[in-house]
Design a protein around this motif. Structure first.
Motif, mmCIF file in Angstrom:
data_model
loop_
_atom_site.group_PDB
_atom_site.id
_atom_site.type_symbol
_atom_site.label_atom_id
_atom_site.label_comp_id
_atom_site.label_asym_id
_atom_site.label_seq_id
_atom_site.Cartn_x
_atom_site.Cartn_y
_atom_site.Cartn_z
ATOM 1 N N GLN A 65 21.566 20.791 4.908
ATOM 2 C CA GLN A 65 22.705 20.763 4.131
ATOM 3 C C GLN A 65 23.034 19.320 4.015
ATOM 4 O O GLN A 65 23.373 18.935 2.805
ATOM 5 N N ALA B 220 16.042 32.091 3.441
ATOM 6 C CA ALA B 220 17.054 32.541 2.666
ATOM 7 C C ALA B 220 18.322 31.663 2.957
ATOM 8 O O ALA B 220 18.963 31.261 1.717
ATOM 9 N N PHE B 221 18.412 30.891 3.749
ATOM 10 C CA PHE B 221 19.279 29.834 3.881
ATOM 11 C C PHE B 221 19.070 28.688 2.984
ATOM 12 O O PHE B 221 19.805 28.091 2.512
ATOM 13 N N GLU C 146 19.968 29.516 -0.330
ATOM 14 C CA GLU C 146 21.533 29.111 -0.426
ATOM 15 C C GLU C 146 21.658 27.867 -0.803
ATOM 16 O O GLU C 146 22.856 27.493 -1.312
#
Length: 221
Positions: free
Chosen positions: A44, A80-81, A84
């Protein structure tokens, strides 16, 4: 003009990659064991701080590349993260017990990747037959293969890398990696590859070296 991917095992390395003129990063941790998947927080933060594309290594553990069913489930969740989080690509790899491409599970991981670009990592260097493996990856639709030509580093694997670049043609990218440094990139450019991969770590440093990245980027420009 060839592209430069920096293997960034820290946010500091990722920022050096961007400031040094790299085209993208492969984000990971634990380079001492060949790299494993970074934390969600690291992914992130990289996406928040970087303008260049972020590709994330999807490798749940060190060791071999023959994974259990549960390990593949972990890999799917990590992919998947990444989707996202808006990552541009993932870097995957898996082999069968007899060191062939694990077609079924790689296909599943690619389906999970969806819109993201997909690189097959240096598990490729451990396959029984590199040309058979390359054909398999072409059929699966993998975008590129990170490889040192089946050798400890790209210079030692130079001859096989040249054959792989020729065999790949326009169907898949061969991205030489492993010991790629400013002092040997001129020789490696003779391979005719369109992308090169380097950690740009100099003299055992913890982070990728800004000056080394700048030197690599200038030679590829």
């Amino acid at each position: 003009m060839a592209k430069l991917e920096i293997c960034a095992a820290s946010i500091e390395s990722a920022l050096n990659a961007q400031n040094g003129g790299a085209d993208r990063i492969e984000l990971c941790t634990e380079l001492s064991v060949g790299g494993v998947t970074p934390s969600k927080g690291m992914i992130q933060l990289a996406k928040e701080l970087l303008d260049i594309p972020v590709y994330v290594l999807i490798r749940p553990r060190s060791g071999d590349f023959h994974y259990s069913k549960m390990e593949f489930e972990v890999m799917k969740e990590d992919i998947a993260f990444c989707a996202e989080a808006g990552c541009e690509g993932v870097v995957i790899g898996a082999l069968t017990a007899d060191r062939r491409i694990d077609e079924e599970n790689i296909n599943r991981l690619m389906q999970q990747a969806g819109f993201m670009d997909v690189t097959f990592h240096r598990a490729f260097d451990e396959v029984q037959n590199h040309f058979e493996a390359l054909d398999t990856l072409k059929e699966l639709g993998i975008q590129r293969v990170l490889t040192s030509g089946g050798a400890p580093n790209a210079m030692q694997g130079f001859d096989l890398l040249g054959e792989l670049v020729e065999e790949a043609d326009d169907d898949i990218l061969i991205m030489p990696g492993g010991g790629v440094r400013p002092d040997n990139i001129a020789a490696l450019l003779e391979l005719g590859a369109m992308e090169y991969h380097s950690s740009a770590i100099i003299n055992g440093s913890i982070h990728s070296d800004l000056s080394a990245i700048k030197a690599l980027a200038s030679r590829l420009a």
